[in-house]
Design an enzyme around this catalytic site. Structure first.
Site, PDB file in Angstrom:
ATOM      1  N   GLY A  13       0.812  -1.216   0.000  1.00  0.00           N
ATOM      2  CA  GLY A  13       0.000   0.000   0.000  1.00  0.00           C
ATOM      3  C   GLY A  13       0.843   1.263   0.000  1.00  0.00           C
TER       4      GLY A  13
ATOM      5  N   HIS B 243       2.164   4.508  -5.111  1.00  0.00           N
ATOM      6  CA  HIS B 243       2.724   5.631  -5.861  1.00  0.00           C
ATOM      7  C   HIS B 243       2.919   5.182  -7.305  1.00  0.00           C
ATOM      8  CE1 HIS B 243       6.401   3.328  -5.434  1.00  0.00           C
ATOM      9  NE2 HIS B 243       6.318   3.393  -4.103  1.00  0.00           N
TER      10      HIS B 243
ATOM     11  N   GLY C  67       5.360   4.005  -8.876  1.00  0.00           N
ATOM     12  CA  GLY C  67       6.061   2.725  -9.041  1.00  0.00           C
ATOM     13  C   GLY C  67       5.071   1.579  -9.030  1.00  0.00           C
ATOM     14  N   HIS C  68       4.186   1.586  -8.019  1.00  0.00           N
ATOM     15  CA  HIS C  68       3.141   0.556  -7.966  1.00  0.00           C
ATOM     16  C   HIS C  68       2.217   0.680  -9.184  1.00  0.00           C
ATOM     17  CE1 HIS C  68       3.929   1.351  -3.520  1.00  0.00           C
ATOM     18  NE2 HIS C  68       4.162   0.060  -3.599  1.00  0.00           N
TER      19      HIS C  68
ATOM     20  N   GLN D 273       7.623  -9.639   7.735  1.00  0.00           N
ATOM     21  CA  GLN D 273       8.842  -9.217   7.043  1.00  0.00           C
ATOM     22  C   GLN D 273       9.511  -8.026   7.714  1.00  0.00           C
ATOM     23  OE1 GLN D 273       6.614  -8.508   3.279  1.00  0.00           O
ATOM     24  NE2 GLN D 273       7.862  -6.667   3.086  1.00  0.00           N
TER      25      GLN D 273
ATOM     26  N   GLY E 172       8.649  -5.127  -8.772  1.00  0.00           N
ATOM     27  CA  GLY E 172       9.490  -4.037  -9.249  1.00  0.00           C
ATOM     28  C   GLY E 172      10.970  -4.331  -9.052  1.00  0.00           C
ATOM     29  N   GLN E 173      11.776  -3.913 -10.021  1.00  0.00           N
ATOM     30  CA  GLN E 173      13.235  -4.064  -9.939  1.00  0.00           C
ATOM     31  C   GLN E 173      13.813  -3.208  -8.804  1.00  0.00           C
ATOM     32  OE1 GLN E 173      15.148  -6.209 -11.361  1.00  0.00           O
ATOM     33  NE2 GLN E 173      17.089  -5.332 -10.663  1.00  0.00           N
ATOM     34  N   LYS E 174      13.002  -2.262  -8.310  1.00  0.00           N
ATOM     35  CA  LYS E 174      13.419  -1.455  -7.147  1.00  0.00           C
ATOM     36  C   LYS E 174      13.888  -2.365  -6.005  1.00  0.00           C
ATOM     37  CE  LYS E 174      13.162   1.782  -3.874  1.00  0.00           C
ATOM     38  NZ  LYS E 174      12.302   1.351  -2.829  1.00  0.00           N
ATOM     39  N   ASP E 175      13.155  -3.473  -5.790  1.00  0.00           N
ATOM     40  CA  ASP E 175      13.534  -4.436  -4.751  1.00  0.00           C
ATOM     41  C   ASP E 175      14.251  -5.608  -5.429  1.00  0.00           C
ATOM     42  OD1 ASP E 175      12.010  -3.506  -2.102  1.00  0.00           O
ATOM     43  OD2 ASP E 175      10.792  -3.056  -3.832  1.00  0.00           O
TER      44      ASP E 175
HETATM   45  P1  AMP Z   1       5.979  -2.366  -1.642  1.00  0.00           P
HETATM   46  O1  AMP Z   1       4.598  -1.815  -1.492  1.00  0.00           O
HETATM   47  O2  AMP Z   1       7.051  -1.382  -1.289  1.00  0.00           O
HETATM   48  O3  AMP Z   1       6.148  -3.711  -0.990  1.00  0.00           O
HETATM   49  O4  AMP Z   1       6.176  -2.618  -3.190  1.00  0.00           O
HETATM   50  C1  AMP Z   1       5.291  -3.421  -3.914  1.00  0.00           C
HETATM   51  C2  AMP Z   1       5.876  -3.683  -5.280  1.00  0.00           C
HETATM   52  O5  AMP Z   1       6.063  -2.447  -5.955  1.00  0.00           O
HETATM   53  C3  AMP Z   1       7.246  -4.363  -5.200  1.00  0.00           C
HETATM   54  O6  AMP Z   1       7.324  -5.357  -6.207  1.00  0.00           O
HETATM   55  C4  AMP Z   1       8.185  -3.234  -5.456  1.00  0.00           C
HETATM   56  O7  AMP Z   1       9.425  -3.631  -6.021  1.00  0.00           O
HETATM   57  C5  AMP Z   1       7.401  -2.386  -6.439  1.00  0.00           C
HETATM   58  N1  AMP Z   1       7.910  -1.006  -6.411  1.00  0.00           N
HETATM   59  C6  AMP Z   1       8.048  -0.207  -5.322  1.00  0.00           C
HETATM   60  N2  AMP Z   1       8.614   0.956  -5.671  1.00  0.00           N
HETATM   61  C7  AMP Z   1       8.855   0.883  -7.014  1.00  0.00           C
HETATM   62  C8  AMP Z   1       9.452   1.757  -7.959  1.00  0.00           C
HETATM   63  N3  AMP Z   1       9.923   2.951  -7.632  1.00  0.00           N
HETATM   64  N4  AMP Z   1       9.516   1.341  -9.251  1.00  0.00           N
HETATM   65  C9  AMP Z   1       9.054   0.116  -9.601  1.00  0.00           C
HETATM   66  N5  AMP Z   1       8.490  -0.754  -8.762  1.00  0.00           N
HETATM   67  C10 AMP Z   1       8.390  -0.383  -7.483  1.00  0.00           C
END
Ligand code: AMP
Length: 282
Positions: free
Chosen positions: A31, A34, A36-37, A61, A148-151
């Site tokens: 949640g 943004h 990226g999501h 986690q 996302g490649q971010k992680d």
């Molecule tokens: P999170 O909510 O932070 O657990 O992220 C959920 C998914 O969104 C994960 O697969 C992240 O890698 C991806 N994600 C988060 N930030 C970005 C970003 N800036 N660009 C691309 N994917 C993202």
């Protein structure tokens, strides 16, 4: 768009989609959505009949002293963003729903792949990620799952899990979405004060320095890491957790001279906020 807060509600939707032969795209998130999501959700919506976005701040986690309690929770805004990007279902369960009992089954990828990089300072993190993502895969039965490649380490760990456990789905990995000035978008960026937000640019800038050196002919892995560390240290507000260059896909020790794809990844504290960023070299 349908908001499912229980597993029972989600199952009704998934059974009906499966019965009519529809493909399902799953986007697991915590949640505070943004752009990226949004890019993941948009990709899922364009490649599948049904798009499921899960929103769950997964307690398993987070380590002790981490930001589980303060993690931003913005469900109403998240539902609007998800719907705008083409999601059909938002699955937002409670922790009790996902973890009904204290005795539980863990899914854990062992070996260096979960011990290097973030695994060093967050030893239980990836076990939590692989456990919750397995549950989500079993519940949403996705044809494709979007990350996302971010992680970057999470991507490699989950790919290993999918391979080892024969999950019948396709992993789709989307590029890092950045702010105009280069900062990788993250739900945790909201923790940054204006001065910290400015200081946080040092992450992407130092990766750029390494990329420029690499493209200019610098192939020595130790030198590339040095370039990044030296640049990070020019920012007084930065405190390096790690800078590492590792071979893809297994995250093993880098070649002395980079000839094949390597991950250059970092975690850096800016004030009390821990940020990560990475690029692929080679
Ligand atoms: P999170 O909510 O932070 O657990 O992220 C959920 C998914 O969104 C994960 O697969 C992240 O890698 C991806 N994600 C988060 N930030 C970005 C970003 N800036 N660009 C691309 N994917 C993202």
């Amino acid at each position: 768009m349908k908001l499912c807060k229980t597993i029972a509600d989600l199952k009704v939707e998934i059974s009906s989609a499966k019965a009519s032969g529809k493909t399902i795209g799953l986007v697991p998130t915590m949640g505070a959505l943004h752009e990226g999501h949004a890019s993941l959700i948009g990709a899922a919506a364009s490649e599948n009949d049904i798009t499921v976005v899960s929103i769950f701040v997964n307690p398993t986690q987070f380590g002790e002293g981490e930001d589980l309690d303060s993690y931003p929770r913005t469900l109403d805004a998240d539902c609007k963003l998800a719907e705008g990007m083409g999601a059909d279902i938002v699955f937002a369960p409670t922790a009790k729903e996902m973890y009904p009992s204290e005795d539980m089954t863990w899914v854990e990828v062992t070996g260096d792949i979960t011990k290097v990089l973030c695994g060093r300072s967050r030893p239980i993190h990836f076990r939590g990620v692989t456990t919750v993502v397995s549950k989500l895969f079993n519940l949403a039965e996705p044809t494709r799952a979007y990350f996302g490649q971010k992680d970057a380490q999470q991507v490699q760990v989950l790919k290993r899990m999918v391979k080892d456990l024969f999950f019948n789905l396709e992993m789709r990995i989307m590029p890092i979405v950045r702010e105009a000035d280069g900062l990788a978008k993250s739900s945790r960026n909201t923790y940054l004060s204006p001065a910290e937000r400015q200081a946080a640019l040092i992450l992407s800038q130092s990766l750029k320095k390494a990329e420029e050196a690499f493209n200019g002919g610098e192939k020595a892995s130790s030198k590339l890491v040095e370039i990044v560390e030296a640049h990070l240290k020019t920012e007084p507000m930065s405190d390096i957790d790690y800078v590492e260059l590792l071979q893809l896909p297994d995250l093993t020790v880098a070649e002395t001279e980079i000839k094949k794809p390597h991950l250059l990844a970092m975690a850096v504290r800016i004030g009390s906020t821990r940020l990560i960023d990475n690029i692929i070299l080679g």
